[in-house]
Write an enzyme that holds these catalytic residues in place. Structure first.
Site, mmCIF file in Angstrom:
data_model
loop_
_atom_site.group_PDB
_atom_site.id
_atom_site.type_symbol
_atom_site.label_atom_id
_atom_site.label_comp_id
_atom_site.label_asym_id
_atom_site.label_seq_id
_atom_site.Cartn_x
_atom_site.Cartn_y
_atom_site.Cartn_z
ATOM 1 N N LYS A 13 -14.655 30.760 -9.190
ATOM 2 C CA LYS A 13 -13.769 31.343 -10.204
ATOM 3 C C LYS A 13 -13.964 30.654 -11.565
ATOM 4 C CE LYS A 13 -9.532 32.486 -11.964
ATOM 5 N NZ LYS A 13 -9.336 31.364 -12.841
ATOM 6 N N ASP A 14 -14.153 29.323 -11.537
ATOM 7 C CA ASP A 14 -14.395 28.572 -12.770
ATOM 8 C C ASP A 14 -15.898 28.296 -12.844
ATOM 9 O OD1 ASP A 14 -11.538 27.886 -13.816
ATOM 10 O OD2 ASP A 14 -11.469 27.581 -11.666
ATOM 11 N N ARG B 123 -2.197 30.556 -13.160
ATOM 12 C CA ARG B 123 -1.648 31.172 -14.378
ATOM 13 C C ARG B 123 -1.091 32.575 -14.121
ATOM 14 N NH1 ARG B 123 -5.746 27.961 -16.807
ATOM 15 N NH2 ARG B 123 -4.875 26.657 -18.451
ATOM 16 N N GLN C 113 -17.434 25.599 -15.026
ATOM 17 C CA GLN C 113 -17.005 24.280 -14.523
ATOM 18 C C GLN C 113 -17.902 23.821 -13.368
ATOM 19 O OE1 GLN C 113 -12.777 22.880 -13.988
ATOM 20 N NE2 GLN C 113 -13.130 23.566 -11.908
ATOM 21 N N GLY D 126 -14.213 26.067 -6.868
ATOM 22 C CA GLY D 126 -14.210 27.525 -6.794
ATOM 23 C C GLY D 126 -15.164 28.144 -7.806
ATOM 24 N N GLY E 51 -2.670 21.808 -8.910
ATOM 25 C CA GLY E 51 -1.418 22.219 -8.278
ATOM 26 C C GLY E 51 -1.072 23.679 -8.523
ATOM 27 N N GLN F 72 -7.923 17.977 -20.343
ATOM 28 C CA GLN F 72 -8.721 19.198 -20.396
ATOM 29 C C GLN F 72 -7.991 20.367 -21.047
ATOM 30 O OE1 GLN F 72 -9.072 19.317 -15.995
ATOM 31 N NE2 GLN F 72 -8.764 21.525 -16.183
ATOM 32 N N GLY G 244 -6.422 30.841 -3.205
ATOM 33 C CA GLY G 244 -7.744 30.428 -3.681
ATOM 34 C C GLY G 244 -7.966 28.951 -3.382
ATOM 35 N N HIS G 245 -6.968 28.124 -3.732
ATOM 36 C CA HIS G 245 -7.070 26.688 -3.436
ATOM 37 C C HIS G 245 -7.147 26.458 -1.926
ATOM 38 C CE1 HIS G 245 -4.652 26.536 -7.334
ATOM 39 N NE2 HIS G 245 -5.693 25.786 -7.626
HETATM 40 P P1 AMP Z 1 -7.269 24.431 -10.595
HETATM 41 O O1 AMP Z 1 -6.047 23.991 -9.862
HETATM 42 O O2 AMP Z 1 -7.087 25.692 -11.351
HETATM 43 O O3 AMP Z 1 -7.916 23.321 -11.383
HETATM 44 O O4 AMP Z 1 -8.319 24.805 -9.463
HETATM 45 C C1 AMP Z 1 -8.720 23.863 -8.499
HETATM 46 C C2 AMP Z 1 -9.936 24.401 -7.803
HETATM 47 O O5 AMP Z 1 -9.613 25.631 -7.168
HETATM 48 C C3 AMP Z 1 -11.083 24.700 -8.783
HETATM 49 O O6 AMP Z 1 -12.312 24.305 -8.194
HETATM 50 C C4 AMP Z 1 -11.001 26.183 -8.936
HETATM 51 O O7 AMP Z 1 -12.224 26.791 -9.267
HETATM 52 C C5 AMP Z 1 -10.547 26.606 -7.547
HETATM 53 N N1 AMP Z 1 -9.934 27.935 -7.604
HETATM 54 C C6 AMP Z 1 -8.951 28.348 -8.436
HETATM 55 N N2 AMP Z 1 -8.699 29.653 -8.245
HETATM 56 C C7 AMP Z 1 -9.541 30.066 -7.277
HETATM 57 C C8 AMP Z 1 -9.781 31.328 -6.628
HETATM 58 N N3 AMP Z 1 -9.102 32.413 -6.962
HETATM 59 N N4 AMP Z 1 -10.741 31.382 -5.679
HETATM 60 C C9 AMP Z 1 -11.460 30.284 -5.345
HETATM 61 N N5 AMP Z 1 -11.279 29.072 -5.914
HETATM 62 C C10 AMP Z 1 -10.341 28.974 -6.854
#
Ligand code: AMP
Length: 307
Positions: free
Chosen positions: A158-159, A195, A162, A156, A32, A62, A37-38
């Site tokens: 980005k991680d 964040r 992961q 993404g 959320g 996590q 990015g999401h």
């Molecule tokens: P999170 O909500 O942070 O767990 O992210 C959910 C998904 O969105 C994960 O697969 C992340 O790698 C991806 N994600 C988060 N930030 C970005 C970004 N800046 N660009 C691409 N994917 C992203």
């Protein structure tokens, strides 16, 4: 109009009904506080599948720091609106108890048998600095895949680590096709992250140093530098005049994950960085050997003038 479900069992039925019609389903797991990015993941999933479902769950398993879990931004209503606008068919959420019915002990802790092993890619960098983090990721991702049983799941770059953990998990346990999408960045180069919302305006400006360190390593790579140690030193030097506190700045071979940085010259490389800006911990990474996708106005000149 998006379908919003608050119970994983109902979500599971929705997904089974969808798949029973013989159509494909793209799945995007998130925590959320959604940003572009999401939404880039959602749009790609929309292009490549007949429907998209998204999970929004701030997964306590996590988080290795209680305070980080408590501070994590949450706004489910706003998320649902954004997902609707991006063409999501269904969004679901739940509680730890509803994702793991009958698998919590008297203290509300997940019983041992419900955990999943995150495998070798969990060793090193994020895995070492955030003990238990990838075990929590592997456990929730495996459960979310059980709920949605999608055709494809989107993550993404980005991680970075992961994505390795998830690919390894699917290799061992089975699951959907994994699609990894490029990191979306703000015009400054800062990787979009939930964040970032926790940063003050000044801290947000300072946070660009992570990307600058990656770009510096990439510039050196372009000039022929292949030593992991030299590339890491270059990244560290970028932080010298910054208030950010580096946790790691290293390179790895993207084809062969190793716990420690390789010591030999590399043919391919990904640079990875983690740093704290004030109370906020940020991570980022960049492939050094692939064409660069420029943010709208990256800090290229700043990198050059630092040398
Ligand atoms: P999170 O909500 O942070 O767990 O992210 C959910 C998904 O969105 C994960 O697969 C992340 O790698 C991806 N994600 C988060 N930030 C970005 C970004 N800046 N660009 C691409 N994917 C992203």
């Amino acid at each position: 109009m998006i379908v919003r479900l608050d119970d994983p069992r109902t979500a599971e039925r929705w997904c089974r009904d969808w798949m029973a019609s013989g159509r494909s389903l793209g799945f995007v797991p998130t925590m959320g506080a959604l940003h572009d990015g999401h939404l880039a993941l959602v749009r790609r999933a929309r292009r490549e599948n007949d429907a998209v479902c998204v999970s929004v769950f701030v997964n306590p398993l996590q988080f290795n720091e209680k305070r980080d879990f408590e501070l994590y931004p949450r706004d489910f209503d706003a998320d649902v609106k954004l997902l609707d606008g991006a063409g999501t068919s269904m969004v679901f959420t739940g509680t730890l108890a509803s994702f793991f019915p009958g698998e919590l002990d008297a203290h509300g802790e997940l019983v041992e048998s419900a955990w999943r092993d995150p495998g070798e890619p969990a060793l090193g960098l994020e895995g070492d600095l955030r003990p238990g983090h990838f075990r929590g990721v592997a456990t929730i991702v495996a459960r979310l895949f059980d709920v949605a049983r999608p055709t494809r799941a989107y993550f993404g770059a980005k991680d970075y680590q992961q994505t390795l953990v998830v690919r390894d998990l699917v290799r061992r346990l089975g699951g959907p096709q994994i699609v990894v999408c490029e990191t979306e960045r703000e015009p400054s180069g800062l990787a979009r992250s939930s964040r970032n919302e926790l940063l003050s305006a000044d801290e947000r400006r300072e946070a660009v140093v992570l990307y600058r360190s990656l770009r510096a390593a990439r510039d050196d790579w372009q000039r022929g530098e292949r030593s992991p140690r030299a590339l890491a030193a270059r990244m560290h030097s970028t932080f010298e005049r910054s208030p950010a506190r580096v946790e790691y700045a290293e390179v790895r071979d993207p084809e062969r994950w190793t716990r420690a940085a390789p010591t030999h010259a590399l043919e391919r490389a990904v640079a990875l960085v983690a740093a704290r800006i004030g109370k906020v911990r940020l991570i980022d990474n960049l492939r050094l050997d692939e064409p660069l996708r420029e943010p709208l106005q990256g800090p290229r000149t700043e990198v050059a003038s630092e040398r």
